[in-house]
Design a protein around this motif. Structure first.
Motif, PDB file in Angstrom:
ATOM      1  N   ASN A  63      -7.215   9.284   9.720  1.00  0.00           N
ATOM      2  CA  ASN A  63      -8.260   9.113   8.715  1.00  0.00           C
ATOM      3  C   ASN A  63      -9.639   9.326   9.327  1.00  0.00           C
ATOM      4  N   ALA A  64      -9.856   8.796  10.536  1.00  0.00           N
ATOM      5  CA  ALA A  64     -11.157   8.931  11.195  1.00  0.00           C
ATOM      6  C   ALA A  64     -11.474  10.398  11.476  1.00  0.00           C
ATOM      7  N   GLY A  95     -10.283  12.982   9.879  1.00  0.00           N
ATOM      8  CA  GLY A  95     -10.524  13.625   8.602  1.00  0.00           C
ATOM      9  C   GLY A  95     -11.921  13.333   8.074  1.00  0.00           C
ATOM     10  N   GLU A  96     -12.337  12.068   8.205  1.00  0.00           N
ATOM     11  CA  GLU A  96     -13.680  11.686   7.772  1.00  0.00           C
ATOM     12  C   GLU A  96     -14.734  12.372   8.632  1.00  0.00           C
ATOM     13  N   LEU A  97     -14.418  12.568   9.919  1.00  0.00           N
ATOM     14  CA  LEU A  97     -15.339  13.278  10.803  1.00  0.00           C
ATOM     15  C   LEU A  97     -15.578  14.699  10.291  1.00  0.00           C
ATOM     16  N   SER A  98     -14.508  15.389   9.912  1.00  0.00           N
ATOM     17  CA  SER A  98     -14.640  16.759   9.402  1.00  0.00           C
ATOM     18  C   SER A  98     -15.525  16.794   8.157  1.00  0.00           C
ATOM     19  N   ARG A  99     -15.320  15.813   7.261  1.00  0.00           N
ATOM     20  CA  ARG A  99     -16.148  15.745   6.066  1.00  0.00           C
ATOM     21  C   ARG A  99     -17.610  15.510   6.430  1.00  0.00           C
ATOM     22  N   PHE A 100     -17.847  14.559   7.323  1.00  0.00           N
ATOM     23  CA  PHE A 100     -19.215  14.252   7.735  1.00  0.00           C
ATOM     24  C   PHE A 100     -19.873  15.479   8.353  1.00  0.00           C
ATOM     25  N   GLU A 111     -20.968  18.130   5.839  1.00  0.00           N
ATOM     26  CA  GLU A 111     -22.184  17.736   5.136  1.00  0.00           C
ATOM     27  C   GLU A 111     -23.397  17.811   6.060  1.00  0.00           C
ATOM     28  N   SER A 166     -21.394   5.851   9.460  1.00  0.00           N
ATOM     29  CA  SER A 166     -21.124   6.822   8.401  1.00  0.00           C
ATOM     30  C   SER A 166     -19.655   6.828   8.001  1.00  0.00           C
ATOM     31  N   LEU A 167     -18.775   6.559   8.973  1.00  0.00           N
ATOM     32  CA  LEU A 167     -17.350   6.522   8.681  1.00  0.00           C
ATOM     33  C   LEU A 167     -16.897   5.170   8.153  1.00  0.00           C
TER      34      LEU A 167
END
Length: 364
Positions: A302-303, A305-310, A313, A330-331
């Protein structure tokens, strides 16, 4: 004979003081660094600065000044980076106690001058918010710097004010500081960073991390804090300027109001009246919110994946680098998981670690 360096805002200013001490004066006979124990909520769950009563194992140097040795421990639930800094740095760390306002800090400084007979006194601020007027919309944490400036301005011994990395704290743009900056005392290099390189691997200070990165030649746009403030990393980043102490006090409306304060509460009230807020109030509110969050184990998939999203952006905002504090918040992770997240990201994407910052991946 020794030297005294006052870390104006505590936290990363103490780390920068150690780096600058070696760069300007050499590695022999390290200076005494007087600093707050104020690590913000990323390390310490309690709002505001810590006092001697918040530690076990301090060593009394003068009636009102205590040294923080490596084996000192913050009294739970308080947290502090100072004992670990004392273990890893050759400098003696003395604790600023702001509970009696600027009046109390003046007393501590006077006692230190009598005890140490220092050959010089430097007041160091990373970023330059010590030069703020108090009404700037980007100003977020002026209180610690304003208190130390108010105290140092009352000493009988000359104090040299040094501004390292103008603009790197995200409080005031470097361009807004130009008129208040004096000559360059030193431009930091990668070699200057080496004495504190191991500290930058774990210390949470964003401004000092960017100072170290800029000295190593990193350039771009770095996003910091929970608010995602953009900070340019330019050739001005590794410079250390002198500034006139009296001019700084004249410029800093909050600091002038704090000169005769005899309690931290009184200092806070002046900050509310002049700046419109107290940063400790912000920490109180945020600490309450954090205490209501339920801690869960870090989920690596999950971390990442959230990194890729961050990062996607962030690229859209023109960001090239960020800090691990910014990534952690941010995560949606608590500060206690910052180092765990850092280790996970470096293990999976080692090419993106631009010590001590994280380089935003280019789009594939």
């Amino acid at each position: 004979m020794t030297r005294l360096i006052v870390a104006a805002g505590g936290g990363g200013d103490a780390v920068a003081a150690a780096m600058l001490d070696a760069a300007l004066y050499g590695a022999e006979d390290p200076a005494v660094i007087l600093t707050y124990a104020w690590d913000r909520l990323i390390v310490d769950p309690l709002p505001g600065p810590r006092s001697p009563a918040d530690f076990n194992g301090l060593r009394q140097l003068t009636p009102s000044v205590y040294l923080v040795p490596a084996d000192a421990e913050p009294v739970a639930p308080a947290g502090s980076t100072l004992p670990r800094l004392a273990a890893e740095l050759p400098h003696s760390l003395a604790l600023i106690d702001p509970r009696r306002g600027a009046v109390g800090i003046v007393q501590q400084l006077d006692e230190l001058l009598a005890e140490l007979s220092p050959e010089s006194v430097d007041l160091l601020d990373v970023g330059g918010d010590i030069l703020a007027r108090g009404d700037e919309p980007t100003l977020k944490s002026p209180l610690a710097d304003a208190l130390t400036l108010a105290a140092c301005a009352q000493l009988q011994m000359p104090v040299r004010l040094l501004i390292a990395g103008p603009g790197l704290d995200g409080e005031l743009p470097a361009g807004d500081l130009i008129e208040a900056l004096g000559p360059i005392a030193h431009t930091l290099t990668a070699e200057d960073v080496e004495p504190i390189a191991s500290v930058l691997e774990w210390h949470p200070s964003e401004a000092t991390a960017m100072l170290g990165a800029a000295a190593r030649g990193v350039r771009g746009l770095c996003e910091i804090r929970d608010a995602g403030l953009p900070v340019p990393l330019t050739d001005e980043g590794p410079t250390v300027h002198e500034a006139d102490l009296d001019d700084a006090l004249h410029r800093n409306t909050l600091s002038r109001a704090l000169v005769s304060t005899s309690s931290l509460e009184e200092a806070e009230q002046h900050s509310r009246e002049i700046c419109g807020y107290s940063e400790i109030d912000y920490e109180r509110n945020k600490a309450l919110w954090l205490s209501e969050q339920r801690a869960v184990p870090l989920d690596p998939d999950n971390a990442l994946g959230e990194l890729s999203r961050f990062e996607a952006e962030a690229r859209g905002r023109g960001v090239t680098h960020t800090t691990f504090r910014r990534l952690t918040e941010s995560l949606g992770l608590p500060g206690s998981q910052r180092q765990e997240l850092r280790a996970l990201l470096i293990a999976n994407h080692p090419d993106q670690y631009t010590a001590p910052l994280w380089s935003i991946a280019t789009s594939s």
